[in-house]
Design a protein around this motif. Structure first.
Motif, PDB file in Angstrom:
ATOM      1  N   CYS A  42       0.869  -1.182   0.000  1.00  0.00           N
ATOM      2  CA  CYS A  42       0.000   0.000   0.000  1.00  0.00           C
ATOM      3  C   CYS A  42       0.902   1.227   0.000  1.00  0.00           C
ATOM      4  O   CYS A  42       1.908   1.265   0.710  1.00  0.00           O
ATOM      5  CB  CYS A  42      -0.891  -0.010   1.241  1.00  0.00           C
ATOM      6  SG  CYS A  42      -2.097   1.345   1.284  1.00  0.00           S
ATOM      7  N   PHE A  43       0.562   2.198  -0.817  1.00  0.00           N
ATOM      8  CA  PHE A  43       1.323   3.440  -0.773  1.00  0.00           C
ATOM      9  C   PHE A  43       0.400   4.638  -0.969  1.00  0.00           C
ATOM     10  O   PHE A  43      -0.684   4.536  -1.545  1.00  0.00           O
ATOM     11  CB  PHE A  43       2.479   3.464  -1.760  1.00  0.00           C
ATOM     12  CG  PHE A  43       2.092   3.469  -3.211  1.00  0.00           C
ATOM     13  CD1 PHE A  43       1.867   4.659  -3.876  1.00  0.00           C
ATOM     14  CD2 PHE A  43       1.956   2.281  -3.915  1.00  0.00           C
ATOM     15  CE1 PHE A  43       1.523   4.676  -5.215  1.00  0.00           C
ATOM     16  CE2 PHE A  43       1.615   2.279  -5.250  1.00  0.00           C
ATOM     17  CZ  PHE A  43       1.396   3.474  -5.907  1.00  0.00           C
ATOM     18  N   LYS A  44       0.851   5.764  -0.429  1.00  0.00           N
ATOM     19  CA  LYS A  44       0.124   7.021  -0.522  1.00  0.00           C
ATOM     20  C   LYS A  44       0.922   7.966  -1.404  1.00  0.00           C
ATOM     21  O   LYS A  44       2.142   8.071  -1.259  1.00  0.00           O
ATOM     22  CB  LYS A  44      -0.044   7.613   0.876  1.00  0.00           C
ATOM     23  CG  LYS A  44      -0.870   8.853   0.939  1.00  0.00           C
ATOM     24  CD  LYS A  44      -1.120   9.239   2.389  1.00  0.00           C
ATOM     25  CE  LYS A  44      -2.173  10.292   2.490  1.00  0.00           C
ATOM     26  NZ  LYS A  44      -2.594  10.483   3.894  1.00  0.00           N
ATOM     27  N   TYR A  45       0.241   8.644  -2.303  1.00  0.00           N
ATOM     28  CA  TYR A  45       0.876   9.596  -3.200  1.00  0.00           C
ATOM     29  C   TYR A  45       0.839  10.977  -2.569  1.00  0.00           C
ATOM     30  O   TYR A  45      -0.228  11.473  -2.183  1.00  0.00           O
ATOM     31  CB  TYR A  45       0.158   9.592  -4.555  1.00  0.00           C
ATOM     32  CG  TYR A  45       0.707  10.577  -5.536  1.00  0.00           C
ATOM     33  CD1 TYR A  45       1.972  10.418  -6.068  1.00  0.00           C
ATOM     34  CD2 TYR A  45      -0.045  11.685  -5.930  1.00  0.00           C
ATOM     35  CE1 TYR A  45       2.487  11.339  -6.978  1.00  0.00           C
ATOM     36  CE2 TYR A  45       0.471  12.599  -6.843  1.00  0.00           C
ATOM     37  CZ  TYR A  45       1.740  12.425  -7.342  1.00  0.00           C
ATOM     38  OH  TYR A  45       2.232  13.342  -8.238  1.00  0.00           O
ATOM     39  N   PHE A  46       1.993  11.606  -2.448  1.00  0.00           N
ATOM     40  CA  PHE A  46       2.088  12.928  -1.837  1.00  0.00           C
ATOM     41  C   PHE A  46       2.240  14.049  -2.861  1.00  0.00           C
ATOM     42  O   PHE A  46       2.262  15.216  -2.489  1.00  0.00           O
ATOM     43  CB  PHE A  46       3.265  12.979  -0.853  1.00  0.00           C
ATOM     44  CG  PHE A  46       3.028  12.146   0.368  1.00  0.00           C
ATOM     45  CD1 PHE A  46       2.209  12.601   1.396  1.00  0.00           C
ATOM     46  CD2 PHE A  46       3.612  10.909   0.497  1.00  0.00           C
ATOM     47  CE1 PHE A  46       1.981  11.848   2.526  1.00  0.00           C
ATOM     48  CE2 PHE A  46       3.388  10.130   1.623  1.00  0.00           C
ATOM     49  CZ  PHE A  46       2.565  10.600   2.637  1.00  0.00           C
TER      50      PHE A  46
END
Length: 123
Positions: A117-121
């Motif tokens: 899982c990753f979050k885009y900043f």
């Protein structure tokens, strides 16, 4: 924030737009990777805005079975992803793993459970 994805017979990724819940990105699957020589794979564009998240996983997650041979499924996975306990990518994976472990109980599994899982900043 523009991404290009291709699916070689695997599970649909889950996308969470900043102010929404995780939903499966459903599109036509390409054949499994390595099935035949020279296959072409469909590409799909996605646009991520700052704060959006993506969750990808192997089929061992939704296909995990409990002692009654019932599958965990995508609905339970999405429910765990959307739980409001820990909204970090690491926390989301821990939520899914805890939910999966509780569902499976003592049933022996036949496949791996791999998750990212990753979050885009933004740039």
């Amino acid at each position: 924030g523009e991404g290009l994805v291709s699916n070689a017979g695997h599970e649909f990724p889950a996308l969470k737009k900043q102010d929404d819940d995780f939903k499966l990105l459903r599109y036509k699957h390409s054949p499994p990777l390595g099935a035949l020589e020279g296959l072409k794979f469909e590409e799909h564009k996605i646009l991520l805005d700052p704060g959006d998240e993506i969750f990808v996983y192997t089929d061992g997650v939704p296909e995990a079975v409990n002692e009654n041979i019932e599958q965990y499924g995508n609905d339970r996975m999405l429910e765990a992803l959307n739980a409001k306990t820990d909204n970090t990518p690491k926390g989301r994976i821990e939520n899914v793993m805890a939910s999966l472990d509780k569902f499976v109980g003592q049933a022996k599994q036949f496949d791996d459970t791999t998750m990212l899982c990753f979050k885009y900043f933004g740039i």
